[in-house]
Design a protein around this motif. Structure first.
Motif, PDB file in Angstrom:
ATOM      1  N   VAL A 220     -11.831   8.551   9.587  1.00  0.00           N
ATOM      2  CA  VAL A 220     -10.469   8.998   9.921  1.00  0.00           C
ATOM      3  C   VAL A 220      -9.712   9.462   8.672  1.00  0.00           C
ATOM      4  O   VAL A 220      -8.726  10.177   8.781  1.00  0.00           O
ATOM      5  N   PHE A 221     -10.174   9.034   7.492  1.00  0.00           N
ATOM      6  CA  PHE A 221      -9.611   9.569   6.240  1.00  0.00           C
ATOM      7  C   PHE A 221     -10.663  10.431   5.536  1.00  0.00           C
ATOM      8  O   PHE A 221     -10.849  10.350   4.325  1.00  0.00           O
ATOM      9  N   GLY A 222     -11.366  11.236   6.329  1.00  0.00           N
ATOM     10  CA  GLY A 222     -12.492  12.002   5.808  1.00  0.00           C
ATOM     11  C   GLY A 222     -12.129  12.983   4.708  1.00  0.00           C
ATOM     12  O   GLY A 222     -12.971  13.343   3.885  1.00  0.00           O
ATOM     13  N   ASP A 223     -10.855  13.415   4.691  1.00  0.00           N
ATOM     14  CA  ASP A 223     -10.468  14.385   3.653  1.00  0.00           C
ATOM     15  C   ASP A 223     -10.004  13.689   2.376  1.00  0.00           C
ATOM     16  O   ASP A 223      -9.558  14.334   1.440  1.00  0.00           O
ATOM     17  N   MET A 224     -10.075  12.351   2.345  1.00  0.00           N
ATOM     18  CA  MET A 224      -9.524  11.621   1.194  1.00  0.00           C
ATOM     19  C   MET A 224     -10.581  10.836   0.445  1.00  0.00           C
ATOM     20  O   MET A 224     -11.558  10.378   1.018  1.00  0.00           O
ATOM     21  N   TYR A 225     -10.306  10.650  -0.840  1.00  0.00           N
ATOM     22  CA  TYR A 225     -11.014   9.649  -1.635  1.00  0.00           C
ATOM     23  C   TYR A 225     -10.023   8.484  -1.763  1.00  0.00           C
ATOM     24  O   TYR A 225      -8.893   8.665  -2.224  1.00  0.00           O
ATOM     25  N   LEU A 226     -10.423   7.298  -1.307  1.00  0.00           N
ATOM     26  CA  LEU A 226      -9.493   6.166  -1.252  1.00  0.00           C
ATOM     27  C   LEU A 226      -9.635   5.271  -2.481  1.00  0.00           C
ATOM     28  O   LEU A 226     -10.748   5.002  -2.942  1.00  0.00           O
ATOM     29  N   VAL A 227      -8.508   4.806  -2.981  1.00  0.00           N
ATOM     30  CA  VAL A 227      -8.498   3.881  -4.122  1.00  0.00           C
ATOM     31  C   VAL A 227      -7.547   2.731  -3.796  1.00  0.00           C
ATOM     32  O   VAL A 227      -6.401   2.969  -3.394  1.00  0.00           O
ATOM     33  N   GLU A 228      -8.007   1.519  -3.961  1.00  0.00           N
ATOM     34  CA  GLU A 228      -7.109   0.374  -3.772  1.00  0.00           C
ATOM     35  C   GLU A 228      -6.261   0.216  -5.028  1.00  0.00           C
ATOM     36  O   GLU A 228      -6.787   0.053  -6.128  1.00  0.00           O
ATOM     37  N   ALA A 229      -4.929   0.264  -4.855  1.00  0.00           N
ATOM     38  CA  ALA A 229      -4.026   0.182  -6.007  1.00  0.00           C
ATOM     39  C   ALA A 229      -3.497  -1.227  -6.226  1.00  0.00           C
ATOM     40  O   ALA A 229      -3.134  -1.592  -7.346  1.00  0.00           O
ATOM     41  N   SER A 230      -3.415  -2.021  -5.154  1.00  0.00           N
ATOM     42  CA  SER A 230      -2.858  -3.370  -5.309  1.00  0.00           C
ATOM     43  C   SER A 230      -3.339  -4.255  -4.170  1.00  0.00           C
ATOM     44  O   SER A 230      -3.788  -3.761  -3.131  1.00  0.00           O
ATOM     45  N   ARG A 231      -3.225  -5.554  -4.386  1.00  0.00           N
ATOM     46  CA  ARG A 231      -3.417  -6.523  -3.304  1.00  0.00           C
ATOM     47  C   ARG A 231      -2.193  -7.419  -3.288  1.00  0.00           C
ATOM     48  O   ARG A 231      -1.792  -7.934  -4.327  1.00  0.00           O
ATOM     49  N   GLY A 232      -1.633  -7.593  -2.094  1.00  0.00           N
ATOM     50  CA  GLY A 232      -0.408  -8.377  -1.983  1.00  0.00           C
ATOM     51  C   GLY A 232       0.797  -7.488  -2.172  1.00  0.00           C
ATOM     52  O   GLY A 232       0.675  -6.248  -2.265  1.00  0.00           O
ATOM     53  N   CYS A 233       1.965  -8.107  -2.251  1.00  0.00           N
ATOM     54  CA  CYS A 233       3.198  -7.336  -2.360  1.00  0.00           C
ATOM     55  C   CYS A 233       4.251  -8.244  -2.954  1.00  0.00           C
ATOM     56  O   CYS A 233       4.287  -9.436  -2.669  1.00  0.00           O
ATOM     57  N   GLN A 234       5.096  -7.684  -3.802  1.00  0.00           N
ATOM     58  CA  GLN A 234       6.087  -8.517  -4.478  1.00  0.00           C
ATOM     59  C   GLN A 234       7.362  -8.723  -3.672  1.00  0.00           C
ATOM     60  O   GLN A 234       8.198  -9.536  -4.031  1.00  0.00           O
ATOM     61  N   TRP A 235       7.514  -7.979  -2.545  1.00  0.00           N
ATOM     62  CA  TRP A 235       8.854  -7.912  -1.942  1.00  0.00           C
ATOM     63  C   TRP A 235       9.136  -9.023  -0.950  1.00  0.00           C
ATOM     64  O   TRP A 235      10.294  -9.320  -0.669  1.00  0.00           O
ATOM     65  N   GLY A 236       8.139  -9.627  -0.370  1.00  0.00           N
ATOM     66  CA  GLY A 236       8.365 -10.795   0.492  1.00  0.00           C
ATOM     67  C   GLY A 236       9.072 -10.494   1.807  1.00  0.00           C
ATOM     68  O   GLY A 236       9.863 -11.333   2.281  1.00  0.00           O
ATOM     69  N   CYS A 237       8.819  -9.333   2.421  1.00  0.00           N
ATOM     70  CA  CYS A 237       9.389  -9.066   3.749  1.00  0.00           C
ATOM     71  C   CYS A 237       8.873 -10.156   4.694  1.00  0.00           C
ATOM     72  O   CYS A 237       7.677 -10.443   4.708  1.00  0.00           O
ATOM     73  N   ARG A 238       9.762 -10.729   5.467  1.00  0.00           N
ATOM     74  CA  ARG A 238       9.429 -11.980   6.163  1.00  0.00           C
ATOM     75  C   ARG A 238       8.502 -11.812   7.367  1.00  0.00           C
ATOM     76  O   ARG A 238       8.024 -12.800   7.905  1.00  0.00           O
ATOM     77  N   PHE A 239       8.268 -10.590   7.784  1.00  0.00           N
ATOM     78  CA  PHE A 239       7.374 -10.359   8.930  1.00  0.00           C
ATOM     79  C   PHE A 239       5.962 -10.019   8.462  1.00  0.00           C
ATOM     80  O   PHE A 239       5.046  -9.962   9.271  1.00  0.00           O
ATOM     81  N   CYS A 240       5.777  -9.782   7.180  1.00  0.00           N
ATOM     82  CA  CYS A 240       4.566  -9.097   6.705  1.00  0.00           C
ATOM     83  C   CYS A 240       3.508 -10.075   6.191  1.00  0.00           C
ATOM     84  O   CYS A 240       3.703 -10.746   5.178  1.00  0.00           O
ATOM     85  N   ALA A 241       2.377 -10.113   6.877  1.00  0.00           N
ATOM     86  CA  ALA A 241       1.308 -11.040   6.488  1.00  0.00           C
ATOM     87  C   ALA A 241       0.734 -10.668   5.122  1.00  0.00           C
ATOM     88  O   ALA A 241       0.458 -11.541   4.300  1.00  0.00           O
TER      89      ALA A 241
END
Ligand code: SF4
Length: 586
Positions: free
Chosen positions: A243-264
């Motif tokens: 589904v992302f056939g036109d892209m080369y994917l790179v993981e930039a981060s794991r986790g998130c600093q913002w702490g939105c309360r709904f976000c696993a």
């Protein structure tokens, strides 16, 4: 088309970007619990397959949920599910390793076992010649209980950290009988062996204890890597069919600093880890040799260190950076300019909630001024289409908060049309809130479908008066099933088995069967639990939760205090990993 023929064509159209090792004597089939085109778009799946495939002890293969027409053909011919590359029955492997990214794919795990002719229940497999069934991935990270009856061993944590240790133990225990071997494998840190745990419930059906019969501690401590740079998490197999056939994917981060309360993702992957700007740039540069579009993968991409420089470099070389998500107040002018070069005409921003009040409830740390400024920046740089992502049914939500979604979108449209460069259309993506384990909202119920539909109708009426805005609303039916498998305990396994036996393989058929089950349970005519018990019931603050035996290194009191702050509309500061220790993850 016959599945084997399609698999061979797919393999011929793939480009492998690493050297395979293979040839080991442990036969592992790494299975993705959804279609090929989705599995090949999933960096987590590619990374795990790569770990197995480059281990000298292993001979690795892949498997996917067959396409609907392939399933028909297999049914017609009575053919079992076979592996992708070798065309080998899945039941022939030593290990069948399921990578499960989304809870809604739990049902597909049952379908794949069934199609492979492998008994679903692990107790039916005990003492017989079947592969060891293991499972990992972000869904089981959060709550493996709905599939605990079907899996022999879960790996709770990040695969880079766990799989090598798991394989070493498997190799050392090769001469053992399956039961003794499982004893050894359960000693891997972060391994969860479900037959060691017996859930105990009170009269109302709520969990009261986990009766543990294994060695040592009952608590499973999830594993994670400290330094993302030690591992390359980027496209390793390219295919246009992804589904992302036109892209080369790179993981930039794991986790998130913002702490939105709904976000696993913001809680389960704590603390936030970024790939270094140098490595990010190197990976993006490598990717440009393969594709014009570099897809940045992670929870929030505008605050990734060095992201604007990467976007500029990619744009200079004629490519385009496509970030998975951008927090509006973190979009710098340099990033906006670089992102909109080379034909990036559409950008998604995620205010999540319409009113300032609700954005405080969810800890979004985002003002209307921030949102308008971001929209201005993007449109000023040539973006013609804005997509805005919102949720409805959030805890503490009132009707005026919902209406504010329409009013805010209207103000974004008016604001961006007043400038020198004008926006074409705005699309509003509206999604029901799904309570997730390991978040401050894990105790909250999903709002009933009828109430969500009323809110969507209310917004539809507002938008039709305004013009220039397209509404794309996700069905509450899908969110209902997602909540069931997110928050369910082990009894949900019986519901999944029922859905599988009833042939439910679409959101509509799943919804109708679940509603039927609900009615039967209410009339006392079903041995299965009422799905509403897990979906539309608020869990008690003192209640033992189905996933409480996992230690994500986040204090439960911290999640509860965040829930209280939500009620009082108080925001928390973003993570500062250099000096904060408040939640327990650092
Ligand atoms: S301890 Fe503080 S900085 Fe670390 S993850 Fe928790 S809240 Fe964020």
């Amino acid at each position: 088309m016959f599945p084997r023929q399609r698999a061979l064509e797919r393999i011929a159209n793939e480009k492998l970007l690493y050297e395979r090792r293979g040839g080991g004597d442990i036969a592992v089939c790494v299975a993705y619990t959804n279609l090929y085109r989705l599995g090949m778009a999933n960096l987590g799946y590619q990374a795990i397959f790569h770990i197995f495939d480059t281990d000298s002890m292993v001979c690795a293969d892949r498997a996917f949920l067959p396409d609907p027409d392939e399933r028909e053909t297999m049914r017609g011919r009575g053919a079992p599910l076979v592996s992708f590359e070798q065309g080998r029955p899945l039941s022939d492997f030593d290990i069948l390793a399921f990578s499960i990214a989304f809870e809604t794919d739990y049902l597909n795990l049952l379908a794949m076992l069934r199609m492979a002719g492998i008994p679903l229940d692990r107790r039916e497999r005990a003492g017989r010649e079947y592969p060891l069934i293991i499972a990992g991935g972000s869904a089981v990270f959060l709550n493996p209980e709905p599939i605990a009856d079907f899996v022999d061993l879960f790996l709770i944590g990040e695969g880079e950290e766990m799989v090598p240790e798991f394989l070493a133990r498997y190799h050392a225990a090769r001469g053992f009988d399956p039961s003794r071997r499982l004893d050894q494998l359960a000693l891997v840190g972060g391994a969860y062996r479900p037959d060691y745990y017996r859930p105990v419930r009170d009269e109302a059906g709520r969990l009261s204890a986990f009766d543990y019969s294994g060695p040592g501690e009952a608590r499973v401590s999830r594993r994670m890597i400290r330094d993302l740079d030690q591992f390359t998490t980027a496209s390793l197999i390219l295919t246009n069919e992804s589904v992302f056939g036109d892209m080369y994917l790179v993981e930039a981060s794991r986790g998130c600093q913002w702490g939105c309360r709904f976000c696993a993702a913001g809680f389960m992957y704590r603390p936030i880890r970024y790939r270094s700007p140098e490595r990010l740039l190197a990976e993006a540069t490598r990717g440009l040799a393969e594709r014009d579009v570099i897809g940045l993968v992670g929870a929030e991409m505008a605050s990734v260190p060095g992201v604007a420089a990467v976007a500029e470099r990619v744009a200079e070389r004629g490519g385009r950076l496509s970030p998975s998500s951008l927090k509006a107040d973190c979009i710098s002018p340099a990033l906006a300019t670089a992102l909109s070069r080379n034909g990036n005409h559409s950008i998604t921003i995620a205010p999540e909630a319409g009113s300032e009040r609700m954005r405080k409830v969810i800890n979004k740390n985002l003002t209307e001024a921030d949102i308008l400024r971001a929209a201005d920046l993007m449109v000023g740089n040539g973006v013609e289409h804005l997509k805005c992502y919102f949720m409805i049914g959030l805890p503490e939500e009132r009707d005026d908060d919902v209406l504010e979604i329409a009013h805010l979108t209207g103000r974004i449209l008016a604001h961006t049309r007043a400038g020198r460069r004008r926006i074409g259309r705005v699309t509003v993506s509206l999604n029901p809130f799904v309570p997730k384990p390991w978040t401050p909202f894990q105790w909250d119920a999903m709002e009933p479908a009828a109430e969500l539909k009323r809110k969507v109708a209310m917004l539809r009426a507002e938008f039709s008066r305004m013009g220039g805005i397209d509404l794309d609303a996700e069905s509450p039916r899908e969110a209902y099933f997602q909540t069931l498998v997110s928050r369910g305990d082990r009894r949900v396994g019986a519901i999944l088995r029922h859905l599988d036996a009833a042939g439910c393989d679409s959101p509509g058929s799943i919804w109708h069967e679940l509603r039927k089950l609900g009615r039967e349970a209410a009339a006392g005519a079903s041995a299965l639990p009422d799905p509403d018990f897990f979906v539309t019931r608020r869990y008690g603050n003192d209640e033992l939760l189905p996933w409480d035996f996992i230690d994500h290194h986040i204090h439960k009191w911290f999640l509860l205090s965040e829930r209280k702050k939500a009620h009082y509309e108080h925001q928390s500061k973003p993570c500062d990993v250099t000096r904060c220790t408040v939640c327990g993850a650092c």
